[in-house]
Design a protein around this motif. Structure first.
Motif, short mmCIF file in Angstrom:
data_model
loop_
_atom_site.label_atom_id
_atom_site.label_comp_id
_atom_site.label_asym_id
_atom_site.label_seq_id
_atom_site.Cartn_x
_atom_site.Cartn_y
_atom_site.Cartn_z
N GLN A 152 -1.36 -4.40 -2.83
CA GLN A 152 -2.26 -3.25 -2.83
C GLN A 152 -3.68 -3.69 -2.50
O GLN A 152 -4.14 -4.71 -3.00
CB GLN A 152 -2.24 -2.57 -4.21
N SER A 168 0.83 -1.22 0.00
CA SER A 168 0.00 0.00 0.00
C SER A 168 0.85 1.26 0.00
O SER A 168 0.70 2.12 0.86
CB SER A 168 -0.91 0.04 1.23
N SER A 187 -6.23 3.22 -4.97
CA SER A 187 -6.12 1.78 -5.07
C SER A 187 -5.41 1.35 -6.36
O SER A 187 -5.11 0.18 -6.54
CB SER A 187 -7.51 1.13 -5.00
N HIS A 211 -6.22 -0.01 3.73
CA HIS A 211 -4.84 0.45 3.56
C HIS A 211 -3.81 -0.41 4.29
O HIS A 211 -2.80 -0.80 3.70
CB HIS A 211 -4.74 1.90 4.04
N SER A 253 -2.45 2.66 -7.09
CA SER A 253 -1.02 2.95 -6.87
C SER A 253 -0.14 1.75 -7.15
O SER A 253 0.92 1.87 -7.79
CB SER A 253 -0.80 3.45 -5.44
N GLY A 254 -0.55 0.59 -6.67
CA GLY A 254 0.26 -0.61 -6.89
C GLY A 254 0.36 -0.99 -8.36
O GLY A 254 1.44 -1.35 -8.85
N ASP A 300 -8.48 0.78 -0.44
CA ASP A 300 -7.53 1.64 0.26
C ASP A 300 -8.13 3.03 0.50
O ASP A 300 -8.53 3.71 -0.44
CB ASP A 300 -6.25 1.77 -0.58
#
Length: 249
Positions: A190, A117, A199, A226, A201-202, A194
């Protein structure tokens, strides 16, 4: 006053893991994962970033900085090496993931690692500006500050928090620019729910790394929030981290 969290070193086998915690968190963020890894034969180090877990949220802003936190992460690796551990992996939760990634860029002797995360690749749209003052207010109330003291302290934090978040964004931008320097397989976890960062980001980080030809183990926990190390996904995360570690050691 409540007892504050402390760094941990869970000793076991010769292969070792550093676990870095989140912004405004502590080693408690990753303690459960650390115990799981220890049970499975790994030595695990969980440091605490400077300014964190003191009982005074302002310390994060006055004592901490990306430069200092990077040094804290390096020190944890050095501590393990001085104890004789040559095979070391480093992971980080949220903010900690930015520093784990940086270590993997600059230290080719590390066996691998990755992020849980973490906003390494993000649009800087996080809920930290909203959540950190709330967390601070809760901390002060737990210490029986009167409402006036709470309000004054939270006002002070709100004025200064953007400066530090700007420095973190600058640092993470540098980390993004140098992702091509990573030479070892990279782990990404991830959560789909989140509440702190996007979500996506990963997936964005996976896309950047694979565009550089890097090997990535990417895990998406659709219903998880998260803090993957303690929430509904933690058992699956532990399984996935253990599986990954067998591929790098």
């Amino acid at each position: 006053m409540q007892r504050q969290p402390e760094p941990f070193l869970f000793e076991k086998g010769p292969q070792a893991v550093v676990l870095l915690h989140a912004f405004a968190g502590s080693s408690n963020d990753v303690r459960m994962l650390g115990r799981c890894l220890q049970r499975n034969g790994y030595t695990v180090c969980g440091p605490i970033f400077t300014g964190h877990a003191t009982g005074e949220p302002k310390d994060i802003l006055t004592q901490g900085s990306p430069t200092q936190w990077l040094q804290d992460a390096r020190n944890a690796v050095d501590q393990l090496r001085q104890a004789g551990h040559e095979q070391i992996a480093v992971f980080g939760l949220s903010l900690g993931g930015i520093f784990a990634t940086r270590l993997l860029e600059e230290d080719s002797k590390l066996a691998g690692g990755g992020v849980f995360s973490s906003p390494v690749v993000s649009d800087h749209d996080t809920n930290v500006p909203k959540m950190f003052p709330k967390m601070a207010a809760h901390t002060y109330r737990d210490q029986h500050f009167d409402q006036d003291q709470v309000d004054q302290s939270v006002k002070w934090i709100k004025q200064r928090l953007p400066i530090q978040l700007g420095k973190i964004n600058q640092f993470s931008s540098r980390v993004r620019r140098e992702l091509s320097q990573i030479s070892k397989p990279f782990f990404i976890a991830q959560g789909g729910q989140d509440e702190m960062i996007s979500s996506q980001s990963g997936a964005r980080l996976e896309k950047m790394l694979t565009s550089y030809g890097k090997k990535v183990d990417y895990y998406f926990y659709e219903n998880a929030s998260h803090v993957l190390t303690v929430n509904s996904a933690h058992h699956q995360l532990e399984t996935d981290v253990l599986k990954y570690l067998t591929t790098i050691f």
